[in-house]
Design a protein around this motif. Structure first.
Motif, PDB file in Angstrom:
ATOM      1  N   MET A 155       0.829  -1.209   0.000  1.00 15.16           N
ATOM      2  CA  MET A 155       0.000   0.000   0.000  1.00 15.16           C
ATOM      3  C   MET A 155       0.861   1.256   0.000  1.00 15.16           C
ATOM      4  N   ASP A 156       2.009   1.202   0.690  1.00 16.00           N
ATOM      5  CA  ASP A 156       2.943   2.332   0.634  1.00 16.00           C
ATOM      6  C   ASP A 156       3.352   2.595  -0.815  1.00 16.00           C
ATOM      7  N   ILE A 157       3.664   1.520  -1.531  1.00 14.77           N
ATOM      8  CA  ILE A 157       4.075   1.634  -2.930  1.00 14.77           C
ATOM      9  C   ILE A 157       2.928   2.207  -3.763  1.00 14.77           C
ATOM     10  N   VAL A 158       1.724   1.687  -3.568  1.00 14.91           N
ATOM     11  CA  VAL A 158       0.559   2.154  -4.327  1.00 14.91           C
ATOM     12  C   VAL A 158       0.351   3.654  -4.126  1.00 14.91           C
ATOM     13  N   ARG A 159       0.416   4.105  -2.889  1.00 11.41           N
ATOM     14  CA  ARG A 159       0.183   5.530  -2.599  1.00 11.41           C
ATOM     15  C   ARG A 159       1.253   6.415  -3.251  1.00 11.41           C
ATOM     16  N   LEU A 160       2.503   5.979  -3.185  1.00  7.59           N
ATOM     17  CA  LEU A 160       3.584   6.782  -3.768  1.00  7.59           C
ATOM     18  C   LEU A 160       3.492   6.809  -5.294  1.00  7.59           C
ATOM     19  N   ILE A 161       3.107   5.685  -5.906  1.00 13.01           N
ATOM     20  CA  ILE A 161       2.900   5.675  -7.353  1.00 13.01           C
ATOM     21  C   ILE A 161       1.802   6.663  -7.726  1.00 13.01           C
ATOM     22  N   LYS A 168      12.829   5.033  -8.524  1.00 12.66           N
ATOM     23  CA  LYS A 168      14.020   5.472  -7.802  1.00 12.66           C
ATOM     24  C   LYS A 168      13.641   6.312  -6.590  1.00 12.66           C
ATOM     25  N   GLU A 169      12.679   7.207  -6.768  1.00 12.49           N
ATOM     26  CA  GLU A 169      12.239   8.069  -5.665  1.00 12.49           C
ATOM     27  C   GLU A 169      11.542   7.251  -4.576  1.00 12.49           C
ATOM     28  N   ILE A 170      10.774   6.249  -4.997  1.00  8.16           N
ATOM     29  CA  ILE A 170      10.101   5.382  -4.027  1.00  8.16           C
ATOM     30  C   ILE A 170      11.126   4.611  -3.205  1.00  8.16           C
ATOM     31  N   SER A 171      12.151   4.082  -3.887  1.00  9.55           N
ATOM     32  CA  SER A 171      13.182   3.314  -3.173  1.00  9.55           C
ATOM     33  C   SER A 171      13.875   4.184  -2.129  1.00  9.55           C
ATOM     34  N   SER A 172      14.100   5.456  -2.459  1.00  6.11           N
ATOM     35  CA  SER A 172      14.745   6.380  -1.528  1.00  6.11           C
ATOM     36  C   SER A 172      13.839   6.684  -0.339  1.00  6.11           C
ATOM     37  N   LYS A 173      12.557   6.892  -0.612  1.00  7.26           N
ATOM     38  CA  LYS A 173      11.620   7.227   0.461  1.00  7.26           C
ATOM     39  C   LYS A 173      11.400   6.061   1.420  1.00  7.26           C
ATOM     40  N   LEU A 174      11.385   4.847   0.881  1.00  6.62           N
ATOM     41  CA  LEU A 174      11.069   3.677   1.708  1.00  6.62           C
ATOM     42  C   LEU A 174      12.324   2.926   2.166  1.00  6.62           C
ATOM     43  N   SER A 177      15.708  -1.148  -2.053  1.00  9.05           N
ATOM     44  CA  SER A 177      16.368  -1.044  -3.355  1.00  9.05           C
ATOM     45  C   SER A 177      15.344  -0.826  -4.468  1.00  9.05           C
ATOM     46  N   GLU A 178      15.817  -0.266  -5.573  1.00  2.87           N
ATOM     47  CA  GLU A 178      14.941  -0.048  -6.722  1.00  2.87           C
ATOM     48  C   GLU A 178      14.438  -1.381  -7.267  1.00  2.87           C
ATOM     49  N   GLY A 179      15.292  -2.414  -7.198  1.00  5.30           N
ATOM     50  CA  GLY A 179      14.875  -3.740  -7.639  1.00  5.30           C
ATOM     51  C   GLY A 179      13.730  -4.284  -6.801  1.00  5.30           C
ATOM     52  N   THR A 180      13.788  -4.012  -5.494  1.00  2.06           N
ATOM     53  CA  THR A 180      12.710  -4.451  -4.605  1.00  2.06           C
ATOM     54  C   THR A 180      11.414  -3.717  -4.926  1.00  2.06           C
ATOM     55  N   VAL A 181      11.530  -2.436  -5.248  1.00  5.91           N
ATOM     56  CA  VAL A 181      10.344  -1.667  -5.650  1.00  5.91           C
ATOM     57  C   VAL A 181       9.706  -2.295  -6.879  1.00  5.91           C
ATOM     58  N   LYS A 182      10.542  -2.646  -7.863  1.00  2.37           N
ATOM     59  CA  LYS A 182      10.018  -3.262  -9.088  1.00  2.37           C
ATOM     60  C   LYS A 182       9.328  -4.584  -8.781  1.00  2.37           C
ATOM     61  N   ASN A 183       9.889  -5.354  -7.861  1.00  2.00           N
ATOM     62  CA  ASN A 183       9.267  -6.633  -7.487  1.00  2.00           C
ATOM     63  C   ASN A 183       7.902  -6.405  -6.843  1.00  2.00           C
ATOM     64  N   TYR A 184       7.832  -5.398  -5.972  1.00  2.00           N
ATOM     65  CA  TYR A 184       6.549  -5.073  -5.349  1.00  2.00           C
ATOM     66  C   TYR A 184       5.519  -4.659  -6.405  1.00  2.00           C
ATOM     67  N   ILE A 185       5.960  -3.841  -7.357  1.00  2.00           N
ATOM     68  CA  ILE A 185       5.043  -3.368  -8.395  1.00  2.00           C
ATOM     69  C   ILE A 185       4.531  -4.536  -9.229  1.00  2.00           C
ATOM     70  N   THR A 186       5.408  -5.479  -9.541  1.00  2.94           N
ATOM     71  CA  THR A 186       4.994  -6.676 -10.290  1.00  2.94           C
ATOM     72  C   THR A 186       3.905  -7.430  -9.534  1.00  2.94           C
ATOM     73  N   THR A 187       4.079  -7.574  -8.213  1.00  2.00           N
ATOM     74  CA  THR A 187       3.086  -8.262  -7.387  1.00  2.00           C
ATOM     75  C   THR A 187       1.768  -7.500  -7.356  1.00  2.00           C
ATOM     76  N   ILE A 188       1.860  -6.179  -7.214  1.00  2.00           N
ATOM     77  CA  ILE A 188       0.655  -5.345  -7.172  1.00  2.00           C
ATOM     78  C   ILE A 188      -0.118  -5.438  -8.487  1.00  2.00           C
ATOM     79  N   LEU A 189       0.604  -5.365  -9.600  1.00  2.00           N
ATOM     80  CA  LEU A 189      -0.035  -5.473 -10.917  1.00  2.00           C
ATOM     81  C   LEU A 189      -0.750  -6.808 -11.057  1.00  2.00           C
ATOM     82  N   SER A 190      -0.105  -7.865 -10.582  1.00  6.04           N
ATOM     83  CA  SER A 190      -0.693  -9.202 -10.672  1.00  6.04           C
ATOM     84  C   SER A 190      -1.972  -9.295  -9.843  1.00  6.04           C
ATOM     85  N   LYS A 191      -1.933  -8.759  -8.633  1.00  5.41           N
ATOM     86  CA  LYS A 191      -3.107  -8.807  -7.752  1.00  5.41           C
ATOM     87  C   LYS A 191      -4.288  -8.034  -8.330  1.00  5.41           C
TER      88      LYS A 191
END
Length: 208
Positions: A155-161, A168-174, A177-191
């Motif tokens: 949900m943190d990722i969703v709100r920041l998007i 990159k900005e999300i990774s800095s705020k939270l 890593s940027e790679g972890t952000v991308k993994n979260y986004i992939t999961t969110i898109l799937s859900k």
């Protein structure tokens, strides 16, 4: 080299952008067209990394072209818009545009947006995002977003998007890593059964 296609029925805009973009060592304008049909026809047999696509055009408008381009190719689409094209902006969001810029932007911003989109992030100019949000709030009270299917971090990722932050900005705020952000986004898109991060923002802003 980023292969760019320019699609706008205004020849002055096309030619001006062509000169500006070709001056950047990382960009090559490989196609110029005056309507969506020309873009679709070119896209069928040629590689274009990023299309700069106008919305209001003859023969085939930008939304119709966007739908087909996203269906038949891996090209990313950066929408060039004006403030009087609300209905097109919303449809473009739905069909997976990677970014939205006002036509009166400086060359540096347009070039930067192309490179950002090429690297897998989306670009929604603040003024455009604010207008979308204002229209949604004006026309529909935001219902409860389906937070129950997400973890707190997702949900943190969703709100920041939804606020227009890049990966990159999300990774800095939270502090991840940027790679972890991308993994979260992939999961969110799937859900959510979505294809593009911009659709996450739209869904959240609409309260879906």
């Amino acid at each position: 080299m980023i292969k760019v296609g320019l699609v706008d029925d205004d020849i002055l805009i096309r030619e001006s952008l062509k000169i500006i973009l070709n001056n950047d060592s990382d960009i090559s304008v490989v196609f110029c067209g005056e309507n969506g049909q020309e873009a679709v026809d070119y896209c069928k047999n040629n590689e274009v990394h990023v299309f700069l696509l106008d919305m209001r055009m003859p023969v085939m408008n930008g939304v119709e072209a966007l739908k087909i381009i996203k269906n038949i190719s891996s090209s990313k689409v950066l929408v060039l818009t004006t403030f009087d094209e609300d209905e097109f902006i919303k449809d473009a969001l739905k069909y997976g545009a990677s970014g939205y810029l006002l036509k009166n932007n400086t060359p540096d911003k347009i070039i930067g947006a192309i490179k950002t989109v090429m690297n897998g992030s989306s670009v929604i100019q603040e003024e455009v995002l604010e207008k979308i949000v204002d229209d949604i709030r004006e026309n529909k009270e935001k219902p409860h977003f389906m937070e129950e299917i997400f973890t707190d971090r997702e949900m943190d990722i969703v709100r920041l998007i939804s606020e227009g932050y890049s990966n990159k900005e999300i990774s800095s705020k939270l502090y991840i890593s940027e790679g972890t952000v991308k993994n979260y986004i992939t999961t969110i898109l799937s859900k959510m059964d979505l294809k593009h991060r911009t659709q996450i923002a739209v869904a959240y802003l609409k309260g879906l």
